[in-house]
Design a protein around this motif. Structure first.
Motif, PDB file in Angstrom:
ATOM      1  N   LEU A  20       1.008  -1.139   0.027  1.00  0.00           N
ATOM      2  CA  LEU A  20      -0.394   0.250   0.089  1.00  0.00           C
ATOM      3  C   LEU A  20       0.678   1.053   0.083  1.00  0.00           C
ATOM      4  N   GLN A  23       1.670   2.483  -3.527  1.00  0.00           N
ATOM      5  CA  GLN A  23       0.334   3.102  -4.069  1.00  0.00           C
ATOM      6  C   GLN A  23       0.197   1.147  -5.334  1.00  0.00           C
ATOM      7  N   ARG A  87      -3.243  -0.910  -8.771  1.00  0.00           N
ATOM      8  CA  ARG A  87      -2.370   0.268  -9.140  1.00  0.00           C
ATOM      9  C   ARG A  87      -3.077   1.508  -8.596  1.00  0.00           C
ATOM     10  N   PHE A  88      -2.648   2.386  -7.617  1.00  0.00           N
ATOM     11  CA  PHE A  88      -3.918   3.596  -7.121  1.00  0.00           C
ATOM     12  C   PHE A  88      -3.009   5.208  -7.596  1.00  0.00           C
ATOM     13  N   THR A 106      -4.624   5.925  -2.339  1.00  0.00           N
ATOM     14  CA  THR A 106      -4.841   4.897  -1.387  1.00  0.00           C
ATOM     15  C   THR A 106      -4.812   4.509  -0.281  1.00  0.00           C
TER      16      THR A 106
END
Length: 120
Positions: A20, A23, A87-88, A106
């Motif tokens: 995290l 991201q 993927r953020f 994220t």
């Protein structure tokens, strides 16, 4: 709105939350090899209805994220293995064939029991 895929997070690998900070969120279905589980958010494997595509939405723990790109094997991986790399970063082109990119912040954490779904 049609639900393309829905699942519930049932286990969180020892190192899964570390992604995290990059991201990224990695999922895999229950029953994955242990060395893979350590880095993934493990979930009950759900049924896919339709195809995931740019313009769909991902909902995670009641927060919605627009899907901006879908790698060419992402749906196959999700369908067969429950595996997806989210993927953020809002990229409009998938970085890897198995990645799905979404636009949004994220999450700091994803609690056990969270629902992950893709909707069209």
């Amino acid at each position: 709105m049609q639900t393309i895929y829905q699942t519930t997070i049932t286990r969180i690998g020892d190192f899964a939350r570390e992604a995290l900070s990059d991201q990224m969120l990695i999922t895999f279905r229950e029953g994955a090899p242990q060395d893979i589980q350590d880095y993934c958010f493990i979930h009950q494997h759900g049924v896919t209805e339709g195809e995931l595509h740019r313009g769909a939405c991902m909902e995670l723990a009641n927060v919605r994220y627009p899907v901006t790109a879908v790698g060419e094997v992402a749906m196959q991986n999700l369908r067969e293995l429950g595996h997806i790399t989210l993927r953020f970063d809002g990229c409009e082109h998938a970085e890897f064939p198995g990645s799905v990119h979404v636009k949004g912040i994220t999450p700091d954490d994803i609690p056990l029991g969270s629902i992950l779904k893709f909707i069209d």
